[in-house]
Design a protein around this motif. Structure first.
Motif, PDB file in Angstrom:
ATOM      1  N   ALA A   1       0.870  -1.176   0.000  1.00 18.73           N
ATOM      2  CA  ALA A   1       0.000   0.000   0.000  1.00 18.73           C
ATOM      3  C   ALA A   1       0.903   1.221   0.000  1.00 18.73           C
ATOM      4  N   ALA A   2       0.514   2.250  -0.720  1.00 19.84           N
ATOM      5  CA  ALA A   2       1.388   3.426  -0.824  1.00 19.84           C
ATOM      6  C   ALA A   2       1.708   3.997   0.548  1.00 19.84           C
ATOM      7  N   CYS A   3       2.988   4.316   0.752  1.00 20.09           N
ATOM      8  CA  CYS A   3       3.402   5.094   1.921  1.00 20.09           C
ATOM      9  C   CYS A   3       3.238   6.560   1.511  1.00 20.09           C
ATOM     10  N   THR A   4       2.292   7.256   2.146  1.00 17.46           N
ATOM     11  CA  THR A   4       1.925   8.599   1.682  1.00 17.46           C
ATOM     12  C   THR A   4       2.714   9.713   2.341  1.00 17.46           C
ATOM     13  N   GLY A   5       3.272   9.452   3.532  1.00 14.89           N
ATOM     14  CA  GLY A   5       3.960  10.532   4.234  1.00 14.89           C
ATOM     15  C   GLY A   5       5.053  10.002   5.130  1.00 14.89           C
ATOM     16  N   VAL A   6       6.098  10.821   5.293  1.00 12.37           N
ATOM     17  CA  VAL A   6       7.214  10.458   6.170  1.00 12.37           C
ATOM     18  C   VAL A   6       7.673  11.725   6.886  1.00 12.37           C
ATOM     19  N   VAL A   7       8.042  11.578   8.157  1.00 13.19           N
ATOM     20  CA  VAL A   7       8.601  12.719   8.890  1.00 13.19           C
ATOM     21  C   VAL A   7       9.738  12.201   9.769  1.00 13.19           C
ATOM     22  N   CYS A   8      10.801  12.983   9.885  1.00 10.19           N
ATOM     23  CA  CYS A   8      12.005  12.537  10.588  1.00 10.19           C
ATOM     24  C   CYS A   8      12.335  13.456  11.747  1.00 10.19           C
ATOM     25  N   SER A   9      12.792  12.852  12.828  1.00  8.32           N
ATOM     26  CA  SER A   9      13.389  13.577  13.937  1.00  8.32           C
ATOM     27  C   SER A   9      14.518  12.666  14.405  1.00  8.32           C
ATOM     28  N   ASN A  10      15.659  12.807  13.751  1.00  7.02           N
ATOM     29  CA  ASN A  10      16.773  11.869  13.868  1.00  7.02           C
ATOM     30  C   ASN A  10      16.999  11.407  15.306  1.00  7.02           C
ATOM     31  N   PRO A  11      17.080  10.075  15.585  1.00  6.88           N
ATOM     32  CA  PRO A  11      17.099   8.964  14.626  1.00  6.88           C
ATOM     33  C   PRO A  11      15.718   8.396  14.297  1.00  6.88           C
ATOM     34  N   GLU A  12      14.649   9.063  14.743  1.00  2.38           N
ATOM     35  CA  GLU A  12      13.327   8.461  14.563  1.00  2.38           C
ATOM     36  C   GLU A  12      12.680   8.898  13.257  1.00  2.38           C
ATOM     37  N   ILE A  13      11.935   7.962  12.674  1.00  2.00           N
ATOM     38  CA  ILE A  13      11.245   8.188  11.413  1.00  2.00           C
ATOM     39  C   ILE A  13       9.823   7.671  11.590  1.00  2.00           C
ATOM     40  N   VAL A  14       8.845   8.498  11.253  1.00  9.10           N
ATOM     41  CA  VAL A  14       7.451   8.052  11.319  1.00  9.10           C
ATOM     42  C   VAL A  14       6.897   8.040   9.903  1.00  9.10           C
ATOM     43  N   THR A  15       6.179   6.950   9.543  1.00  9.74           N
ATOM     44  CA  THR A  15       5.568   6.868   8.220  1.00  9.74           C
ATOM     45  C   THR A  15       4.073   6.583   8.353  1.00  9.74           C
ATOM     46  N   VAL A  16       3.288   7.083   7.394  1.00  7.20           N
ATOM     47  CA  VAL A  16       1.850   6.784   7.326  1.00  7.20           C
ATOM     48  C   VAL A  16       1.519   6.337   5.912  1.00  7.20           C
ATOM     49  N   GLY A  17       0.359   5.672   5.764  1.00  7.55           N
ATOM     50  CA  GLY A  17       0.071   5.143   4.437  1.00  7.55           C
ATOM     51  C   GLY A  17      -1.393   4.997   4.123  1.00  7.55           C
ATOM     52  N   GLU A  18      -1.623   4.527   2.902  1.00  8.58           N
ATOM     53  CA  GLU A  18      -2.989   4.273   2.431  1.00  8.58           C
ATOM     54  C   GLU A  18      -3.666   3.178   3.233  1.00  8.58           C
ATOM     55  N   ASP A  19      -2.867   2.358   3.909  1.00  5.97           N
ATOM     56  CA  ASP A  19      -3.422   1.248   4.700  1.00  5.97           C
ATOM     57  C   ASP A  19      -3.868   1.700   6.091  1.00  5.97           C
ATOM     58  N   GLY A  20      -3.766   3.012   6.392  1.00  4.65           N
ATOM     59  CA  GLY A  20      -4.174   3.494   7.708  1.00  4.65           C
ATOM     60  C   GLY A  20      -3.222   3.134   8.827  1.00  4.65           C
ATOM     61  N   ARG A  21      -2.005   2.701   8.448  1.00  2.00           N
ATOM     62  CA  ARG A  21      -0.999   2.271   9.427  1.00  2.00           C
ATOM     63  C   ARG A  21      -0.068   3.428   9.785  1.00  2.00           C
ATOM     64  N   ILE A  22       0.435   3.415  11.021  1.00  2.00           N
ATOM     65  CA  ILE A  22       1.506   4.326  11.437  1.00  2.00           C
ATOM     66  C   ILE A  22       2.689   3.460  11.864  1.00  2.00           C
ATOM     67  N   ASN A  23       3.876   3.742  11.316  1.00  2.00           N
ATOM     68  CA  ASN A  23       5.097   3.030  11.716  1.00  2.00           C
ATOM     69  C   ASN A  23       6.075   4.003  12.355  1.00  2.00           C
ATOM     70  N   LEU A  24       6.716   3.559  13.415  1.00  2.00           N
ATOM     71  CA  LEU A  24       7.824   4.305  14.006  1.00  2.00           C
ATOM     72  C   LEU A  24       9.084   3.478  13.794  1.00  2.00           C
TER      73      LEU A  24
ATOM     74  N   ARG B   1      13.559   3.418  13.685  1.00  2.00           N
ATOM     75  CA  ARG B   1      14.802   4.109  14.054  1.00  2.00           C
ATOM     76  C   ARG B   1      15.806   3.804  12.980  1.00  2.00           C
ATOM     77  N   ALA B   2      16.580   4.809  12.629  1.00  2.00           N
ATOM     78  CA  ALA B   2      17.479   4.699  11.479  1.00  2.00           C
ATOM     79  C   ALA B   2      18.437   3.522  11.617  1.00  2.00           C
ATOM     80  N   ASP B   3      18.785   3.148  12.845  1.00  2.00           N
ATOM     81  CA  ASP B   3      19.806   2.107  13.019  1.00  2.00           C
ATOM     82  C   ASP B   3      19.190   0.742  13.335  1.00  2.00           C
ATOM     83  N   GLN B   4      17.863   0.621  13.241  1.00  2.00           N
ATOM     84  CA  GLN B   4      17.237  -0.649  13.615  1.00  2.00           C
ATOM     85  C   GLN B   4      16.505  -1.285  12.443  1.00  2.00           C
TER      86      GLN B   4
END
Length: 336
Positions: A93-116, A118-121
């Motif tokens: 499903a398309a990942c529609t948005g991403v926002v970063c606050s190093n090292p954390e990255i949050v993504t959202v998508g068409e599937d209604g999911r939120i992922n958190l 970390r750049a090193d994990q």
């Protein structure tokens, strides 16, 4: 096209300006790399890493090697967003948005999911599977542990990532028609002030300390608003762009002189919105009852553009935007 590219450009430095402030020197391509799927969103994680959201549901960190000007894929989360299950070949499903606050990255998508992430994990630190029953269109940080999301049924939600429960801590929504919201930004100094834009081209200003509806709804564009940004160091200035080919500069700074109260279509045009156009006054400049802040100046920075303006970003005196003309424009004299 499934075969896309991520490109790093040098737009030259500000030292090359001529006497009249006009810019000398051509932008040139430093390096690029293939990207699978449409590029839905991207953001720098730090000086040399860029996080990219794909229509395939994959999220990739690319590293820009400045010594030899190359790009390489540094880390990839395959199918971070998916409809059925992660293992089916076409389930992304398309990942529609991403926002970063190093090292954390949050993504959202068409599937209604939120992922958190970390750049090193390797694996997601946290996933909220059914965060939303509709498409999440955009995400931004409210504070270091809280994020804001907007969805396709006109809702703005706050999520506290410290909480283990998979529910938003607050839900705000547009009254009446559930118009999809496409973009969100928060005021850089006053974090309770949030701006969103949606499918009807309206700009909504929210005060998340009070109520569940926007404090003001401003008639803006004639088609979808794709991006909204407060100026990061001068937040009396806000920028929005739209499918209708316009890019508006909203100026609530106090030194606005008397000018005619209508929006010209040619040149640097201005318009004023008196208090009567708001549910409440425009305050902070965005929320205050200060009578000197009675007016707001709006300028269409590209009056003759007809193709969609899909994205913009702003820093210092510099505005960058991209259009359906397959071109990227740099305006270096924002406040000239």
């Amino acid at each position: 096209d499934q075969d896309n590219r991520i490109s790093i450009w040098s737009a030259g430095d500000l030292g090359n300006e001529g006497l009249n402030g006009e810019y000398h020197g051509e932008p040139h391509l430093l390096c690029d790399i293939q990207h699978n799927g449409d590029v839905m969103d991207m953001q720098f994680l730090d000086q040399e890493r860029i996080v990219v959201a794909s229509s395939t549901g994959t999220v990739t960190i690319f590293r820009h090697h400045q010594n030899n000007q190359t790009l390489s894929a540094n880390h990839r989360w395959e199918k971070a967003h998916y409809h059925v299950d992660q293992d089916t070949s076409c389930g992304g499903a398309a990942c529609t948005g991403v926002v970063c606050s190093n090292p954390e990255i949050v993504t959202v998508g068409e599937d209604g999911r939120i992922n958190l992430f970390r750049a090193d994990q390797k694996d997601a630190v946290r996933t909220i599977d059914n965060a939303d029953s509709s498409t999440l269109h955009a995400v931004t940080f409210l504070r270091t542990t809280e994020i804001l999301t907007v969805n396709s049924i006109g809702q703005l939600k706050i999520w506290d990532l410290r909480q283990q429960r998979n529910e938003p801590s607050q839900i705000f929504s547009l009254a009446g028609d559930r118009v999809p919201l496409h973009c969100v930004d928060r005021h850089p100094n006053q974090q309770h002030i949030v701006a969103t834009g949606g499918q009807d081209g309206m700009l909504s200003i929210w005060d998340i300390r009070q109520g569940t509806m926007p404090v003001s709804l401003l008639n803006a564009h004639e088609a979808e608003m794709w991006e909204v940004h407060f100026h990061p160091s001068d937040p009396d200035h806000l920028f929005t762009c739209s499918e209708d080919g316009s890019l508006w500069h909203w100026d609530t700074s106090t030194n606005v002189s008397e000018k005619p109260s209508f929006l010209h279509q040619g040149g640097r045009s201005t318009a004023y919105l008196s208090h009567s156009t708001f549910n409440q006054s425009v305050v902070s400049a965005w929320l205050s009852n200060d009578p000197t802040k009675d007016r707001m100046e709006i300028t269409n920075l590209i009056p003759n553009q007809t193709l969609s303006v899909n994205s913009l970003d702003v820093l210092g005196p510099c505005l960058v935007y991209g259009t359906d003309a397959e071109a990227i424009y740099v305006n270096r004299q924002l406040f000239a």
